[in-house]
Design an enzyme around this catalytic site. Structure first.
Site, PDB file in Angstrom:
ATOM      1  N   ASP A 192      -3.586   4.642  -1.216  1.00 58.02           N
ATOM      2  CA  ASP A 192      -4.207   5.416   0.071  1.00 58.02           C
ATOM      3  C   ASP A 192      -4.206   6.773   0.054  1.00 58.02           C
ATOM      4  O   ASP A 192      -3.225   7.216   0.192  1.00 58.02           O
ATOM      5  CB  ASP A 192      -3.862   4.621   1.349  1.00 58.02           C
ATOM      6  CG  ASP A 192      -4.801   5.036   2.585  1.00 58.02           C
ATOM      7  OD1 ASP A 192      -5.629   5.679   2.416  1.00 58.02           O
ATOM      8  OD2 ASP A 192      -4.119   4.760   3.681  1.00 58.02           O
ATOM      9  N   LYS A 237       0.880  -1.330  -0.050  1.00 56.37           N
ATOM     10  CA  LYS A 237       0.210  -0.088   0.038  1.00 56.37           C
ATOM     11  C   LYS A 237       0.918   1.238   0.018  1.00 56.37           C
ATOM     12  O   LYS A 237       1.879   1.299   0.837  1.00 56.37           O
ATOM     13  CB  LYS A 237      -1.071  -0.018   1.144  1.00 56.37           C
ATOM     14  CG  LYS A 237      -1.692   1.322   1.263  1.00 56.37           C
ATOM     15  CD  LYS A 237      -2.586   1.115   2.274  1.00 56.37           C
ATOM     16  CE  LYS A 237      -2.594   1.499   3.604  1.00 56.37           C
ATOM     17  NZ  LYS A 237      -3.590   1.729   4.496  1.00 56.37           N
ATOM     18  N   LYS A 261     -11.271  -0.701  10.695  1.00 55.08           N
ATOM     19  CA  LYS A 261     -10.355  -0.507  11.919  1.00 55.08           C
ATOM     20  C   LYS A 261     -11.452  -0.422  12.902  1.00 55.08           C
ATOM     21  O   LYS A 261     -12.226   0.130  13.269  1.00 55.08           O
ATOM     22  CB  LYS A 261      -9.681   1.040  11.461  1.00 55.08           C
ATOM     23  CG  LYS A 261      -8.769   0.996  10.548  1.00 55.08           C
ATOM     24  CD  LYS A 261      -8.086   2.289  10.309  1.00 55.08           C
ATOM     25  CE  LYS A 261      -7.155   2.492   9.252  1.00 55.08           C
ATOM     26  NZ  LYS A 261      -6.652   3.762   8.827  1.00 55.08           N
ATOM     27  N   ASP A 287     -12.533   4.029   4.141  1.00 55.80           N
ATOM     28  CA  ASP A 287     -11.956   3.982   5.555  1.00 55.80           C
ATOM     29  C   ASP A 287     -12.767   4.946   6.303  1.00 55.80           C
ATOM     30  O   ASP A 287     -13.522   4.769   6.986  1.00 55.80           O
ATOM     31  CB  ASP A 287     -10.411   4.053   5.363  1.00 55.80           C
ATOM     32  CG  ASP A 287      -9.786   4.227   6.759  1.00 55.80           C
ATOM     33  OD1 ASP A 287     -10.453   4.088   7.638  1.00 55.80           O
ATOM     34  OD2 ASP A 287      -8.432   4.196   6.698  1.00 55.80           O
TER      35      ASP A 287
END
Length: 370
Positions: free
Chosen positions: A190, A163, A264, A240
């Site tokens: 990201d 990533k 998360k 996210d």
């Protein structure tokens, strides 16, 4: 289960190398370590992933300490608990937001619960995997050549996915040069909310590079513009920062805002909400992976446990302790064997908190008793 005591510790660990994203550069990690102790003397461990500054979201270490001290811990100490699900579903449900604070205390209770059942946290959550595949996150570097050198090192170590953090001006050229050297590796970008729809040409240009996904390209609180962007991209968008709850996930999927979700534990309020989002995505055929927040080994242990669930089909960010810290606060440390981590089978989180190391890195501690 009755919790008789909670200890909050403010710890600080120095990162081995600076970690730069579109938010800025981190040189160290301050966090709250939570230890909950049951009436039977069993300790459960978890950590808050809130940062010092409100950059990733509105929560901070100080606001988490306040919410834990003044609201969540008093509620926990006053109540008998049959199952950790009760925390998010009942006891904490009237407290709005503050997901990272809730997750930190809930995680410690989950650890106790698993230990009292003489079972691993993974198995108590419904995890079935004996090992998990993991990738690695590489921050924004001073040069593309430096980035390529790090990629080579991580691939040699066997990580299953790379990533790369991006931001406007550090995106298309970076990905283009990486793809020329590594045309086939599993690669994702990201953005940490660094773009808007005005940058759509740059984001569409990334479609040419066979990326696994582009993570959170647009605003942290958006699902509308992401739906418009996803309709223009063949590359899957992964959300996210936009997903804080089961309802957020449900609405994003209904709108077509993404094709992948990153969970998360802290961002969504704990292990129980994480499992509910997992079940929704499994039902709708949306793949998941577990993101990272530069956790210590305690937080990494929780990430490993949740990643053992069936629908975490993409490599997550739970890299080895040694990539970030000169020493971790758990024994043994989290290690990676050519891109995989064995899921612990011992009771609870499966790693032992080292009180000696914890004491070494503690800046302040406070104990709360029933």
């Amino acid at each position: 289960m009755k919790i008789k005591q909670v200890i909050l510790r403010h710890l600080k660990l120095d990162l081995l190398t600076p970690f730069t994203t579109s938010f800025g550069t981190e040189y160290d990690r301050d966090f709250i370590l939570v230890e909950a102790i049951s009436s039977d003397g069993v300790s459960g461990w978890a950590e808050s992933v809130a940062m010092l500054d409100p950059l990733y979201n509105e929560e901070t270490l100080k606001t988490n300490w306040h919410i834990l001290e003044d609201y969540l811990i008093p509620i926990l100490l006053k109540n008998e608990i049959r199952h950790p699900d009760e925390l998010s579903e009942k006891l904490f449900s009237h407290i709005r937001g503050n997901y990272m604070a809730k997750a930190a205390l809930e995680g410690a209770v989950w650890d106790i619960y698993a230990k009292e059942q003489n079972a691993s946290l993974s198995s108590m959550l419904g995890g079935t995997k004996k090992s998990i595949d993991v990738g690695v996150s590489i921050g924004i570097k001073d040069s593309i050549d430096e980035t390529l050198t790090i990629i080579e090192s991580r691939l040699t170590e066997g990580y299953k996915r790379i990533k790369l953090k991006i931001r406007p001006g550090w995106d298309v050229e970076l990905i283009n040069k990486v793809r020329k050297v590594y045309p086939e590796i599993p690669l994702m970008a990201d953005a940490n909310s660094a773009y808007s729809l005005q940058d759509i040409d740059s984001l569409i240009a990334l479609d040419d590079y066979n990326l696994m996904m582009i993570e959170q390209p647009l605003a942290y609180n958006d699902i509308i513009d992401h739906a418009e962007l996803q309709a223009r991209l063949k590359t899957p968008i992964c959300l996210d920062e936009s997903i804080h709850s089961l309802d957020d996930a449900r609405k994003a999927l209904k709108l077509g805002s993404c094709k992948i979700i990153n969970i998360k534990i802290g961002r969504v309020g704990g292990l129980t909400p994480s499992r509910k989002i997992h079940d929704l995505c499994l039902e709708q055929g949306i793949p998941l992976w577990c993101g990272g927040m530069l956790e210590s080994g305690i937080g990494r242990a929780h990430n490993i446990a949740i990643t053992s669930l069936k629908n975490f089909t993409l490599p997550g960010d739970t890299a080895a302790s040694s990539l970030y810290w000169s020493e971790d606060i758990i024994e043994p440390e989290v290690t990676v064997d050519y891109g995989t981590i064995n899921v612990p089978t011992t009771p609870g989180i499966g790693y032992n908190a080292s009180l000696k190391k914890i004491s070494k890195y503690t800046k302040y501690a406070q104990t709360y008793r029933f």
